[in-house]
Write a protein that holds these residues in place. Structure first.
Motif, PDB file in Angstrom:
ATOM      1  N   PHE A 195      -8.729 -19.708  -2.577  1.00 19.48           N
ATOM      2  CA  PHE A 195      -8.623 -19.584  -2.095  1.00 19.48           C
ATOM      3  C   PHE A 195      -7.599 -20.720  -2.126  1.00 19.48           C
ATOM      4  O   PHE A 195      -8.359 -21.755  -1.575  1.00 19.48           O
ATOM      5  CB  PHE A 195      -9.026 -19.398  -0.153  1.00 19.48           C
ATOM      6  CG  PHE A 195     -10.089 -18.319  -0.380  1.00 19.48           C
ATOM      7  CD1 PHE A 195      -9.244 -17.318  -0.038  1.00 19.48           C
ATOM      8  CD2 PHE A 195     -11.059 -18.334  -0.409  1.00 19.48           C
ATOM      9  CE1 PHE A 195      -9.889 -15.799   0.277  1.00 19.48           C
ATOM     10  CE2 PHE A 195     -11.758 -16.579  -0.102  1.00 19.48           C
ATOM     11  CZ  PHE A 195     -11.008 -15.904  -0.108  1.00 19.48           C
ATOM     12  N   ILE A 196      -5.606 -20.450  -1.783  1.00 20.56           N
ATOM     13  CA  ILE A 196      -5.619 -22.197  -2.101  1.00 20.56           C
ATOM     14  C   ILE A 196      -4.555 -22.003  -0.231  1.00 20.56           C
ATOM     15  O   ILE A 196      -3.827 -20.707   0.107  1.00 20.56           O
ATOM     16  CB  ILE A 196      -4.718 -21.646  -2.762  1.00 20.56           C
ATOM     17  CG1 ILE A 196      -4.695 -21.429  -4.229  1.00 20.56           C
ATOM     18  CG2 ILE A 196      -3.334 -23.070  -2.694  1.00 20.56           C
ATOM     19  CD1 ILE A 196      -3.324 -21.381  -5.025  1.00 20.56           C
ATOM     20  N   THR A 221       4.385 -24.995  -3.618  1.00 22.24           N
ATOM     21  CA  THR A 221       5.026 -23.979  -4.637  1.00 22.24           C
ATOM     22  C   THR A 221       4.098 -24.578  -5.811  1.00 22.24           C
ATOM     23  O   THR A 221       3.864 -23.877  -6.361  1.00 22.24           O
ATOM     24  CB  THR A 221       5.960 -24.303  -4.633  1.00 22.24           C
ATOM     25  OG1 THR A 221       6.696 -23.317  -2.976  1.00 22.24           O
ATOM     26  CG2 THR A 221       7.006 -23.299  -5.982  1.00 22.24           C
ATOM     27  N   VAL A 222       4.647 -26.261  -5.799  1.00 22.81           N
ATOM     28  CA  VAL A 222       3.868 -26.871  -7.412  1.00 22.81           C
ATOM     29  C   VAL A 222       2.202 -26.541  -7.742  1.00 22.81           C
ATOM     30  O   VAL A 222       2.333 -25.998  -8.906  1.00 22.81           O
ATOM     31  CB  VAL A 222       4.399 -28.211  -7.314  1.00 22.81           C
ATOM     32  CG1 VAL A 222       3.276 -28.824  -8.536  1.00 22.81           C
ATOM     33  CG2 VAL A 222       5.685 -28.441  -6.614  1.00 22.81           C
ATOM     34  N   VAL A 223       1.597 -25.935  -6.446  1.00 21.09           N
ATOM     35  CA  VAL A 223      -0.091 -26.568  -6.930  1.00 21.09           C
ATOM     36  C   VAL A 223       0.277 -24.849  -7.324  1.00 21.09           C
ATOM     37  O   VAL A 223      -1.104 -24.088  -8.263  1.00 21.09           O
ATOM     38  CB  VAL A 223      -0.878 -26.649  -5.498  1.00 21.09           C
ATOM     39  CG1 VAL A 223      -1.926 -26.279  -5.880  1.00 21.09           C
ATOM     40  CG2 VAL A 223      -0.673 -28.102  -4.997  1.00 21.09           C
ATOM     41  N   GLU A 224       0.834 -23.706  -6.313  1.00 23.64           N
ATOM     42  CA  GLU A 224       0.230 -21.686  -6.581  1.00 23.64           C
ATOM     43  C   GLU A 224       1.156 -22.269  -8.736  1.00 23.64           C
ATOM     44  O   GLU A 224       0.350 -21.094  -8.951  1.00 23.64           O
ATOM     45  CB  GLU A 224       0.688 -21.841  -5.643  1.00 23.64           C
ATOM     46  CG  GLU A 224       0.099 -21.638  -4.387  1.00 23.64           C
ATOM     47  CD  GLU A 224       0.545 -21.055  -3.823  1.00 23.64           C
ATOM     48  OE1 GLU A 224       1.736 -19.629  -2.885  1.00 23.64           O
ATOM     49  OE2 GLU A 224      -0.388 -20.978  -2.223  1.00 23.64           O
ATOM     50  N   LYS A 225       1.792 -22.784  -8.654  1.00 24.87           N
ATOM     51  CA  LYS A 225       2.592 -22.483  -9.867  1.00 24.87           C
ATOM     52  C   LYS A 225       1.564 -22.654 -11.010  1.00 24.87           C
ATOM     53  O   LYS A 225       1.502 -21.778 -12.091  1.00 24.87           O
ATOM     54  CB  LYS A 225       3.627 -22.795 -10.033  1.00 24.87           C
ATOM     55  CG  LYS A 225       4.400 -23.252 -11.421  1.00 24.87           C
ATOM     56  CD  LYS A 225       4.867 -21.370 -11.963  1.00 24.87           C
ATOM     57  CE  LYS A 225       5.374 -21.031 -13.613  1.00 24.87           C
ATOM     58  NZ  LYS A 225       4.245 -22.189 -14.177  1.00 24.87           N
ATOM     59  N   GLY A 252      -6.358 -27.758  -9.445  1.00 23.10           N
ATOM     60  CA  GLY A 252      -6.580 -27.592  -8.141  1.00 23.10           C
ATOM     61  C   GLY A 252      -5.696 -29.455  -7.472  1.00 23.10           C
ATOM     62  O   GLY A 252      -4.511 -29.722  -6.577  1.00 23.10           O
ATOM     63  N   GLU A 253      -6.649 -30.165  -7.643  1.00 20.98           N
ATOM     64  CA  GLU A 253      -7.283 -30.997  -6.690  1.00 20.98           C
ATOM     65  C   GLU A 253      -6.334 -32.174  -7.654  1.00 20.98           C
ATOM     66  O   GLU A 253      -5.670 -32.718  -6.912  1.00 20.98           O
ATOM     67  CB  GLU A 253      -8.600 -31.606  -6.650  1.00 20.98           C
ATOM     68  CG  GLU A 253      -9.516 -30.662  -5.774  1.00 20.98           C
ATOM     69  CD  GLU A 253     -10.435 -30.301  -5.108  1.00 20.98           C
ATOM     70  OE1 GLU A 253     -11.213 -30.945  -6.354  1.00 20.98           O
ATOM     71  OE2 GLU A 253     -11.045 -30.420  -4.024  1.00 20.98           O
ATOM     72  N   ARG A 254      -6.205 -32.104  -9.142  1.00 26.97           N
ATOM     73  CA  ARG A 254      -5.426 -33.096  -9.398  1.00 26.97           C
ATOM     74  C   ARG A 254      -4.495 -32.849  -9.018  1.00 26.97           C
ATOM     75  O   ARG A 254      -3.700 -34.212  -8.690  1.00 26.97           O
ATOM     76  CB  ARG A 254      -5.957 -33.127 -10.886  1.00 26.97           C
ATOM     77  CG  ARG A 254      -6.179 -34.274 -11.307  1.00 26.97           C
ATOM     78  CD  ARG A 254      -6.966 -34.183 -12.814  1.00 26.97           C
ATOM     79  NE  ARG A 254      -5.662 -33.942 -13.613  1.00 26.97           N
ATOM     80  CZ  ARG A 254      -5.442 -32.718 -14.562  1.00 26.97           C
ATOM     81  NH1 ARG A 254      -6.993 -32.102 -14.814  1.00 26.97           N
ATOM     82  NH2 ARG A 254      -4.624 -33.059 -15.440  1.00 26.97           N
ATOM     83  N   VAL A 255      -3.742 -31.969  -8.893  1.00 25.30           N
ATOM     84  CA  VAL A 255      -2.003 -31.888  -8.576  1.00 25.30           C
ATOM     85  C   VAL A 255      -2.058 -31.711  -7.548  1.00 25.30           C
ATOM     86  O   VAL A 255      -1.033 -32.048  -7.060  1.00 25.30           O
ATOM     87  CB  VAL A 255      -1.484 -30.026  -9.165  1.00 25.30           C
ATOM     88  CG1 VAL A 255      -0.265 -30.139  -8.930  1.00 25.30           C
ATOM     89  CG2 VAL A 255      -1.981 -29.659 -10.167  1.00 25.30           C
ATOM     90  N   VAL A 256      -2.568 -31.964  -6.643  1.00 17.58           N
ATOM     91  CA  VAL A 256      -2.295 -31.726  -5.119  1.00 17.58           C
ATOM     92  C   VAL A 256      -2.124 -33.707  -5.183  1.00 17.58           C
ATOM     93  O   VAL A 256      -1.277 -34.099  -3.832  1.00 17.58           O
ATOM     94  CB  VAL A 256      -3.556 -31.447  -4.145  1.00 17.58           C
ATOM     95  CG1 VAL A 256      -3.561 -31.709  -2.783  1.00 17.58           C
ATOM     96  CG2 VAL A 256      -3.239 -29.825  -3.954  1.00 17.58           C
ATOM     97  N   HIS A 257      -3.723 -34.133  -5.421  1.00 18.93           N
ATOM     98  CA  HIS A 257      -3.527 -36.026  -5.523  1.00 18.93           C
ATOM     99  C   HIS A 257      -2.119 -36.020  -5.978  1.00 18.93           C
ATOM    100  O   HIS A 257      -2.012 -37.445  -5.654  1.00 18.93           O
ATOM    101  CB  HIS A 257      -4.588 -35.907  -6.016  1.00 18.93           C
ATOM    102  CG  HIS A 257      -4.980 -37.436  -6.046  1.00 18.93           C
ATOM    103  ND1 HIS A 257      -5.286 -37.999  -5.055  1.00 18.93           N
ATOM    104  CD2 HIS A 257      -3.945 -38.658  -7.432  1.00 18.93           C
ATOM    105  CE1 HIS A 257      -5.352 -39.380  -5.011  1.00 18.93           C
ATOM    106  NE2 HIS A 257      -4.971 -39.890  -6.632  1.00 18.93           N
TER     107      HIS A 257
END
Ligand SMILES: Nc1ncnc2c1ncn2[C@@H]1O[C@H](COP(=O)(O)OP(=O)(O)O)[C@@H](O)[C@H]1O
Ligand SMILES: Nc1ncnc2c1ncn2[C@@H]1O[C@H](COP(=O)(O)OP(=O)(O)O)[C@@H](O)[C@H]1O
Ligand SMILES: [Mg+2]
Ligand SMILES: [Mg+2]
Ligand SMILES: [Mg+2]
Ligand SMILES: [Mg+2]
Lengths: 329, 212, 329, 212
Positions: free
Chosen positions: A102-103, A151-155, A174-179
């Protein structure tokens, strides 16, 4: 209120039906409970990505359903998080045997409703929280909101899931991208929720609201309307404070419109933001300019910067076929 | 205290008309420091309950409360939907195999509020509806301990709700959407606190009237 | 005026620079005289398509430059047709030896400036006039304006040129597409030209302007604000009058936003328009929903219907790689 | 009549200040039945001319007019850019190898206006700047025939321009953007007619002053 509306009650469903018909090659629509799911077949064992949130942010998230991105999206009422039965039905419909990720954008309603759905789900699952809005301090109250960085995270995570990453790997990525992602927005006008019929807040002709969320909430502060250059300087400084991009660092620069701001202005903002970061020798390796995470008809925009590593870059470039993002196929 | 859920349609009706009467005021509160949808969310839930109120009132209390919770959960959305859903589902659980009477109701309500606190990771003083619901849970328990009469009971519950609601005005929010505003939220009552206070008072009134 | 602007004088150039940087993989920008040209190599002998017009309609035309669509686009000042030197330089830069087809929206300024450029050009060339706005009678004055149907024309003719059609064939096909296309728009608000600083016209809270062009010109008539359903009925009737689509006729249905109207409303309009034509057994074979031919920040939209034959359908589906339209690659 | 183009900087200056003085009025006209950019377009052209006025005034008349036309053509844009560009380029052609004097100027201007008519496929009565320029061309010729004095000449040209401008008020437009409005254009003077009238009167004034 000047909008294309037939009946207030039917607004959301009619729009969703139109969306699903206009993109019938990409998505299916479940009307009750409401969710949109991808038509493209998925490999057995693929992690399924399920996102969602209040409506009024289109194309987020429904426009990101499809090959290489989301498996399903659950649209809530306008600016209201969806309900657990939607998320549960969506997760069950798109379960390919690899578990569900789940995002979730960090809002109390979204977090709690997704949590309830997760508790009810039998399949293996995990949640990824997006909280990229650096207009807010990191450790106050609920922390930071999830905004255009979603958007970036989901892509990127979508490409990873498509490539066969397992649930834990998708979540860790995903956590790395969020960070690595920081966003901040500014509103030049408020926006009008159809059922309310008047703007969420009043902004004077010479005022702007800095650090706004995407629900017509008021922002971090009310300021005198600035030039585009002043606005970019202000936002970029906050983002730099957070991400500290070094010379040579490859980044993705995303200029996101809030729905009422035309492309000609977004490209101007992109030019000024590009000047800011390339002037600091940051390597603007990828870019995305357009209306992706909107607040109904709000005039305004946000800047998002993501520090990219090679893996993220490769996954960003991977094929995607959704209503709102499409390349490589 | 009513022994059967036959009161449910009039309780729903009471809560709905309290919200309806104060719709503009509550919307203004949520618009000021939230996102303006709180009344719409509640009304969607109350409409859904109204449609099912008759069939729900044919159930026993635990089943009825559970059904109310599920209905709210899948119709309201937002923060309040998950929280109210949690409240009623937990109350239904707490009343499982227990008689419906004032002590058990007070206990069930307290457990419901505990479940909300867990769901929202929130407590007193965070500028949310819990600033109404926690004091109300306490008032219900204390009324049982002191064996208050129904009018007294209604009065104390209503006053606890009102004081809790008022207490949110000068708080900084640390949960919910208003938390994003920091200091800017000071001076505004929390919308969820106001609406829960309105509904609790309305429900207490209906219960009191029925027991007269 | 609430816009992202740094300096009024620099508005257009900064936006163009931002556009070119954000899409550096697709286009090159010539700053003086201003034109945007495609980066993708073209086969020798390919007909070159050159379009252009006033700015403020983005993504039209610059966003349509690239493989399978335009070879070059000439942006004029906001709402002002470009000048012959731009068109001439663009045509010379993208001449692949197969001749130049100028695609011109029917406005006095565009027509005359392109005509002058064509007279100065040595290479073989021809012009295709787009005049799809059926809010106007066909034979009055200058005839009809070119509006959102331009996107359809440029996509289909662009695919034909890419496929090797010669100059005469491109022009003949283009005229067939124009003939098969009808559009009409409605404005809910006016729009603000940066250099003017105030809206082009005033519209009351309960008024709309029916049959508008794309330059903030006033339209065919001022009407009481209608529901989405009433608006679709009104516009669809005018389009049906013109195109007379028969049951079973395959069509492309394009709902175009004017820049200030969010996707959620455009999809609702698409749903209602879809209901209108599918209710008449018209075969809605393709669709396009989004902001493609805009009027700066105007709230409003237009409906465009194109009667498709098999050739057009095939060319519509052919790969395209531009900033605003991309599929098949 | 000046024999050299040394007057050009002051002619450009005269036209520019006339437009500047009436900028709001003309913009309002183009906003009402056009697209509001007419003054901006003209000013862009006049600015470009002002920058080159010195170097242009070093050329002979045909070359100077041609250069003026090219400069306007590549800076103004819109309908007016192509038309004014056409006017001056055609005038330059007409004066090729001819002396600059009043009869030849009148003739060249008439040929320039003919070229505009061809370019715009327009004529008298279509609610455009031609409703000013055609009568002005006639007035210039007639002034030559009647050997009018400079003050008389200036007066007649200015009056012809003004009458032509006024005549557009009650027309339905059949060319240009206003044609899209049909009946709705009635009652508004055409922006291009007003601006050309303003510039012609200003230029005539400058010429008159210089010849005094
Ligand atoms: N974590 C939480 N715990 C308790 N109550 C909360 C929490 N978050 C929000 N609330 C309550 O929910 C109310 C908002 O509800 P609503 O407007 O329906 O949802 P949303 O905030 O998602 O738009 C707030 O006014 C507050 O009282
Ligand atoms: N075909 C034409 N022939 C002569 N004059 C024209 C024609 N079309 C437009 N005009 C003139 O041009 C003026 C508009 O100029 P401008 O606003 O600069 O360009 P645009 O109409 O392209 O915005 C009109 O007011 C009218 O006088
Ligand atoms: Mg909400
Ligand atoms: Mg709310
Ligand atoms: Mg113009
Ligand atoms: Mg104009």
């Amino acid at each position: 209120m000047k909008k294309f509306i037939d009946t207030i009650d039917g607004f959301l469903d009619e729009s969703l039906r139109g969306f699903a018909k206009a993109h019938a090659d990409i998505v299916d629509l479940s009307p009750e409970p409401r969710f949109v799911s991808r038509k493209a077949p998925a490999k057995p064992g693929k992690v399924a990505l399920v996102s969602g949130g209040g409506s009024g942010h289109e194309p987020l998230h429904t426009g990101f359903v499809g090959l290489g991105m989301l498996d399903a999206a659950c649209p809530g009422e306008v600016f209201t998080s969806p309900t657990p039965d939607q998320m549960l039905a969506a997760a069950q419909a798109v379960d390919h045997g690899g578990g569900i990720l789940f995002i979730v954008k960090n809002y109390a309603g979204d977090v709690m409703n997704f949590e309830i759905a997760a508790e009810m789900l039998d399949a293996p699952h995990d949640s990824l929280l997006v909280h990229d809005d650096v207009s807010l301090p990191e450790n106050r109250g609920m922390g930071r909101r999830g905004i255009a960085g979603t958007t970036v995270v989901e892509k990127i995570v979508g490409a990873a899931a498509e490539a066969g990453y397992d649930l834990a790997a998708c979540k860790a990525l995903g956590e790395r991208v969020v960070h690595a992602t920081a966003s901040m927005g500014v509103a030049l006008t408020s926006c009008t929720v159809p059922a309310l019929g008047k703007p969420m807040f009043d902004l004077g002709e010479r005022e702007m609201e800095m650090g706004v969320g995407i629900h017509g909430e008021r922002g971090r502060e009310r300021m005198a309307l600035g030039s585009a250059g002043e606005i970019v300087d202000y936002i970029a400084a906050v983002i730099d404070d957070e991400l500290q991009p070094q010379p040579g660092q490859p980044v993705l620069l995303h200029v996101n419109g809030f729905g009422g701001t035309p492309l000609i202005e977004l490209h101007l903002m992109y030019e000024l933001a590009h000047r800011h970061w390339s002037g600091r020798s940051v390597d603007i390796a990828r870019s995305l300019v357009g209306n992706f995470t909107t607040s109904l008809d709000m005039a305004g925009c946000s800047l998002t910067l993501t520090r990219l590593d090679e893996e993220m870059l490769r996954l960003w470039d991977a094929p995607v076929h959704t209503a709102a993002l499409r390349w490589g196929c | 205290m009513p022994a059967t859920p036959h009161l449910i349609p009039s309780l729903v009706q009471g809560a709905a008309s309290a919200i309806q009467t104060h719709a503009e005021e509550v919307t203004a509160l949520d618009r000021a420091i939230g996102d303006g949808d709180h009344v719409l969310n509640l009304q969607r839930g109350l409409d859904a309950l109204a449609k099912q109120a008759e069939s729900i009132s044919a159930l026993d209390w635990p089943a009825a409360l559970q059904k109310i919770g599920m209905t709210l959960m899948s119709s309201v959305g937002g923060a309040s939907g998950s929280l109210y859903g949690t409240l009623f589902i937990a109350m239904g659980k707490a009343l499982k195999d227990r008689e419906m009477n004032r002590p058990n109701l007070a206990e069930a309500f307290a457990q419901g509020v505990e479940a909300m606190k867990a769901r929202g990771k929130a407590d007193l003083g965070e500028k949310t509806m819990l600033d109404v619901l926690i004091p109300v849970a306490d008032a219900l328990r204390s009324a049982v301990e002191r064996s208050l009469s129904v009018p007294q009971w209604v009065d104390e519950v209503s006053r606890a709700a009102e004081a809790g609601m008022e207490s949110t005005r000068d708080m900084i929010a640390t949960k919910g959407r208003a938390s994003f505003l920091g200091e800017r939220a000071i001076g505004h009552v929390d919308a969820g606190a106001r609406s829960s206070q309105l509904m609790i008072s309305a429900i207490a009134e209906v219960l009191a009237a029925k027991s007269r």
